[in-house]
Scaffold this motif. Structure first.
Motif, PDB file in Angstrom:
ATOM      1  N   TRP A 189      27.635  41.948  42.129  1.00 56.39           N
ATOM      2  CA  TRP A 189      27.573  42.116  43.597  1.00 56.39           C
ATOM      3  C   TRP A 189      27.775  40.805  44.358  1.00 56.39           C
ATOM      4  CZ3 TRP A 189      26.355  46.504  46.964  1.00 56.39           C
ATOM      5  CH2 TRP A 189      26.563  47.721  46.306  1.00 56.39           C
ATOM      6  N   GLN A 190      27.881  39.680  43.610  1.00 65.64           N
ATOM      7  CA  GLN A 190      28.251  38.413  44.276  1.00 65.64           C
ATOM      8  C   GLN A 190      29.690  38.479  44.764  1.00 65.64           C
ATOM      9  OE1 GLN A 190      28.251  34.976  41.736  1.00 65.64           O
ATOM     10  NE2 GLN A 190      26.104  35.273  41.228  1.00 65.64           N
ATOM     11  N   ILE A 191      30.488  39.353  44.147  1.00 65.97           N
ATOM     12  CA  ILE A 191      31.915  39.423  44.496  1.00 65.97           C
ATOM     13  C   ILE A 191      32.050  40.217  45.796  1.00 65.97           C
ATOM     14  CG2 ILE A 191      34.208  40.174  43.706  1.00 65.97           C
ATOM     15  CD1 ILE A 191      32.978  40.173  40.803  1.00 65.97           C
ATOM     16  N   THR A 192      32.676  39.606  46.781  1.00 66.30           N
ATOM     17  CA  THR A 192      32.766  40.259  48.096  1.00 66.30           C
ATOM     18  C   THR A 192      34.171  40.841  48.309  1.00 66.30           C
ATOM     19  OG1 THR A 192      33.490  38.246  49.184  1.00 66.30           O
ATOM     20  CG2 THR A 192      31.108  38.623  49.102  1.00 66.30           C
ATOM     21  N   VAL A 252      35.900  36.739  31.129  1.00 65.55           N
ATOM     22  CA  VAL A 252      37.098  36.046  31.624  1.00 65.55           C
ATOM     23  C   VAL A 252      37.506  34.951  30.625  1.00 65.55           C
ATOM     24  CG1 VAL A 252      37.997  34.574  33.490  1.00 65.55           C
ATOM     25  CG2 VAL A 252      36.553  36.556  34.047  1.00 65.55           C
ATOM     26  N   ALA A 253      36.522  34.165  30.163  1.00 62.94           N
ATOM     27  CA  ALA A 253      36.814  33.056  29.241  1.00 62.94           C
ATOM     28  C   ALA A 253      37.389  33.593  27.931  1.00 62.94           C
ATOM     29  CB  ALA A 253      35.547  32.252  28.978  1.00 62.94           C
ATOM     30  N   ARG A 254      36.828  34.706  27.447  1.00 63.52           N
ATOM     31  CA  ARG A 254      37.315  35.256  26.169  1.00 63.52           C
ATOM     32  C   ARG A 254      38.752  35.772  26.306  1.00 63.52           C
ATOM     33  NH1 ARG A 254      35.197  36.214  20.839  1.00 63.52           N
ATOM     34  NH2 ARG A 254      37.052  36.941  19.785  1.00 63.52           N
ATOM     35  N   ILE A 255      39.038  36.421  27.408  1.00 62.98           N
ATOM     36  CA  ILE A 255      40.401  36.943  27.606  1.00 62.98           C
ATOM     37  C   ILE A 255      41.384  35.777  27.776  1.00 62.98           C
ATOM     38  CG2 ILE A 255      41.864  38.310  29.175  1.00 62.98           C
ATOM     39  CD1 ILE A 255      39.528  40.259  29.501  1.00 62.98           C
ATOM     40  N   GLN A 256      40.952  34.732  28.494  1.00 64.87           N
ATOM     41  CA  GLN A 256      41.826  33.550  28.642  1.00 64.87           C
ATOM     42  C   GLN A 256      42.129  32.945  27.277  1.00 64.87           C
ATOM     43  OE1 GLN A 256      39.348  31.389  31.392  1.00 64.87           O
ATOM     44  NE2 GLN A 256      40.685  31.830  33.148  1.00 64.87           N
ATOM     45  N   ALA A 257      41.093  32.886  26.413  1.00 64.40           N
ATOM     46  CA  ALA A 257      41.280  32.282  25.088  1.00 64.40           C
ATOM     47  C   ALA A 257      42.164  33.159  24.196  1.00 64.40           C
ATOM     48  CB  ALA A 257      39.916  32.072  24.422  1.00 64.40           C
ATOM     49  N   ASP A 258      42.008  34.485  24.311  1.00 62.20           N
ATOM     50  CA  ASP A 258      42.741  35.378  23.406  1.00 62.20           C
ATOM     51  C   ASP A 258      44.184  35.626  23.840  1.00 62.20           C
ATOM     52  OD1 ASP A 258      40.465  35.517  21.955  1.00 62.20           O
ATOM     53  OD2 ASP A 258      40.091  37.651  22.218  1.00 62.20           O
ATOM     54  N   PHE A 259      44.456  35.474  25.143  1.00 62.08           N
ATOM     55  CA  PHE A 259      45.822  35.761  25.635  1.00 62.08           C
ATOM     56  C   PHE A 259      46.355  34.581  26.455  1.00 62.08           C
ATOM     57  CE2 PHE A 259      43.406  39.779  25.413  1.00 62.08           C
ATOM     58  CZ  PHE A 259      44.091  40.361  24.352  1.00 62.08           C
ATOM     59  N   PRO A 260      46.590  33.435  25.765  1.00 63.71           N
ATOM     60  CA  PRO A 260      47.000  32.226  26.506  1.00 63.71           C
ATOM     61  C   PRO A 260      48.336  32.385  27.217  1.00 63.71           C
ATOM     62  CG  PRO A 260      47.151  31.899  24.116  1.00 63.71           C
ATOM     63  CD  PRO A 260      46.492  33.222  24.321  1.00 63.71           C
ATOM     64  N   GLU A 261      49.130  33.354  26.809  1.00 59.36           N
ATOM     65  CA  GLU A 261      50.451  33.554  27.435  1.00 59.36           C
ATOM     66  C   GLU A 261      50.317  34.249  28.798  1.00 59.36           C
ATOM     67  OE1 GLU A 261      49.138  35.219  25.014  1.00 59.36           O
ATOM     68  OE2 GLU A 261      49.589  37.362  25.207  1.00 59.36           O
ATOM     69  N   LYS A 262      49.100  34.776  29.101  1.00 57.49           N
ATOM     70  CA  LYS A 262      48.912  35.463  30.383  1.00 57.49           C
ATOM     71  C   LYS A 262      48.109  34.554  31.325  1.00 57.49           C
ATOM     72  CE  LYS A 262      49.194  39.820  28.050  1.00 57.49           C
ATOM     73  NZ  LYS A 262      49.510  41.195  28.275  1.00 57.49           N
ATOM     74  N   GLU A 263      48.318  34.753  32.610  1.00 57.49           N
ATOM     75  CA  GLU A 263      47.538  33.965  33.577  1.00 57.49           C
ATOM     76  C   GLU A 263      46.357  34.813  34.043  1.00 57.49           C
ATOM     77  OE1 GLU A 263      48.053  31.468  37.714  1.00 57.49           O
ATOM     78  OE2 GLU A 263      49.818  32.423  36.826  1.00 57.49           O
ATOM     79  N   ILE A 264      45.165  34.368  33.642  1.00 55.27           N
ATOM     80  CA  ILE A 264      43.958  35.139  33.934  1.00 55.27           C
ATOM     81  C   ILE A 264      43.164  34.386  34.986  1.00 55.27           C
ATOM     82  CG2 ILE A 264      41.873  36.198  32.943  1.00 55.27           C
ATOM     83  CD1 ILE A 264      44.505  37.229  31.636  1.00 55.27           C
ATOM     84  N   MET A 265      43.027  35.009  36.163  1.00 56.92           N
ATOM     85  CA  MET A 265      42.332  34.327  37.264  1.00 56.92           C
ATOM     86  C   MET A 265      41.010  35.023  37.567  1.00 56.92           C
ATOM     87  SD  MET A 265      45.627  33.677  39.692  1.00 56.92           S
ATOM     88  CE  MET A 265      46.478  35.171  39.286  1.00 56.92           C
ATOM     89  N   THR A 266      40.201  34.347  38.383  1.00 54.24           N
ATOM     90  CA  THR A 266      38.906  34.917  38.724  1.00 54.24           C
ATOM     91  C   THR A 266      38.648  34.700  40.224  1.00 54.24           C
ATOM     92  OG1 THR A 266      36.592  35.003  38.079  1.00 54.24           O
ATOM     93  CG2 THR A 266      37.622  32.827  38.051  1.00 54.24           C
ATOM     94  N   VAL A 267      37.420  34.972  40.647  1.00 52.96           N
ATOM     95  CA  VAL A 267      37.112  34.858  42.073  1.00 52.96           C
ATOM     96  C   VAL A 267      36.015  33.809  42.299  1.00 52.96           C
ATOM     97  CG1 VAL A 267      37.804  37.147  42.869  1.00 52.96           C
ATOM     98  CG2 VAL A 267      35.597  36.874  41.743  1.00 52.96           C
ATOM     99  N   PHE A 268      35.775  33.492  43.547  1.00 63.92           N
ATOM    100  CA  PHE A 268      34.769  32.469  43.897  1.00 63.92           C
ATOM    101  C   PHE A 268      33.756  33.025  44.876  1.00 63.92           C
ATOM    102  CE2 PHE A 268      38.590  30.449  42.476  1.00 63.92           C
ATOM    103  CZ  PHE A 268      38.092  29.627  41.487  1.00 63.92           C
TER     104      PHE A 268
END
Ligand code: 13P
Ligand code: SF4
Length: 330
Positions: A189-192, A252-268
């Motif tokens: 719920w931190q994500i707006t 997010v970190a696990r997906i970034q590590a497992d699929f380095p060919e994809k650009e995985i972004m997140t929110v703030f």
């Protein structure tokens, strides 16, 4: 010549590698299995025998021949493992690792909610205490909540404690009236919705993916809504290249590590569950060595709580379960 900074990084890395080996050896000697939720730190995921979401880990806990189950996740997950293995020792490395959403409902709250909606069966999200499960009719995880609710032969259903997931179930199962309890996940719920709109403008070509624990105003803006395993599988199988994940940072970190060919972004600000981060290689080793903290469930509730998980398994076993991240055993 090696700089002081580089030397300290090398020392730290070799210390970690040594600790990693010691944990594996100790687990072998004690016939212990390490189950790790995918929201954990990557190093704690790497040392695990199995990494997954709560459904997959519950199934692994039900199948294990180990004498000790050491659970790197939050309290209700270790409690579920204990319900499925009453004769085994279940350990949680850091006992502070609770789930604030699970703590938003107790037995008295549930009884009052049931009284307000008499006759409606209770679907209880696995993110709840054993005592609350014992007062319910069936358990679910975010992966099977929709199927479990549909499987009930009732026009009205009570859903506790997560209102984000409850609203998602209501959206997917419009033929039933779902009475939703007012609990929520403080991390999701931190994500707006304003932040999601901002990301959409900044990255119009990215696919936005949300966990259903998010505020409905947030998951309604996503291109895909799914549980932890569904998010992982969606990205794994997608031909897309850019994704924005509206969920916890361990995933997010696990997906970034497992699929380095994809650009995985997140929110703030980064949605990070502090309760999931209490476990480390250090306290995992100590917990296994000294066999703490042992999780127990009072006999008075264990049987009924277990029955709710068995009912869930019966329904969800009709479908194939996620076997965890692709790199699970590499
Ligand atoms: P999963 O059921 O997807 O493992 O999620 C558990 C959880 O706590 C999510 O916040
Ligand atoms: Fe609980 Fe939310 Fe943390 Fe999951 S992410 S353990 S629901 S507080």
């Amino acid at each position: 010549m090696t700089s002081l900074m580089a030397k300290s990084v090398i020392d730290k890395t070799s210390e970690k590698l040594e600790l990693f080996g010691s944990i594996k050896e100790l687990a072998r000697q004690k016939n212990a299995v390490i189950l790790t939720h995918i929201y954990q730190r990557l190093e704690v995921q790497r040392v695990a025998d199995f990494v997954g979401d709560s459904l997959m880990l519950s199934k692994k806990a039900a199948e294990t021949n180990a004498d000790i189950i050491i659970f790197c996740g939050v309290h209700f997950m270790a409690e579920t493992a204990k319900l499925l293995n009453p004769s085994k020792k279940v350990l949680l490395p850091d006992i502070q690792s609770g789930c604030p959403m699970a703590d938003m409902i107790n037995v008295d709250d549930l009884r009052a909610f049931k009284q307000a909606h008499p006759g409606a069966p209770v679907v209880c999200y696995i993110n709840s205490s054993a005592a609350v499960k014992a007062e319910s009719d069936i358990c679910c995880t975010s992966t099977n909540a929709v199927d479990i609710t549909r499987s009930l032969d009732s026009k009205e259903v009570i859903f506790v404690p997560d209102k984000g997931l409850g609203e998602w179930v209501q959206y997917q199962v419009p033929e039933k009236k779902i009475h939703i309890y007012d609990g929520f996940c403080p991390t999701h719920w931190q994500i707006t919705s304003a932040e999601v709109d901002r990301q959409r403008i900044n990255h119009p070509d990215a696919v936005i993916i949300a966990h259903p624990e998010c505020d409905p105003e947030v998951w309604r803006r996503a291109d895909f809504v799914g549980s932890t395993s569904e998010i992982y599988k969606f990205i794994e199988n997608s031909h897309g290249r850019r994704f924005i994940i509206l969920s916890e940072q361990g995933l997010v970190a696990r997906i970034q590590a497992d699929f380095p060919e994809k650009e995985i972004m997140t929110v703030f600000p980064l949605p990070l569950c502090p309760n999931m981060k209490y476990h480390s290689l250090e306290n995992l080793y100590d917990a296994l060595d000294k066999e703490y903290t042992e999780i127990t469930v009072p006999d008075s509730i264990a049987k009924s709580a277990r029955a709710m998980i068995d009912r869930m398994m019966e329904v969800s076993n009709r479908k194939e379960t996620w076997s965890g991240p692709t790199t699970q055993n590499s």
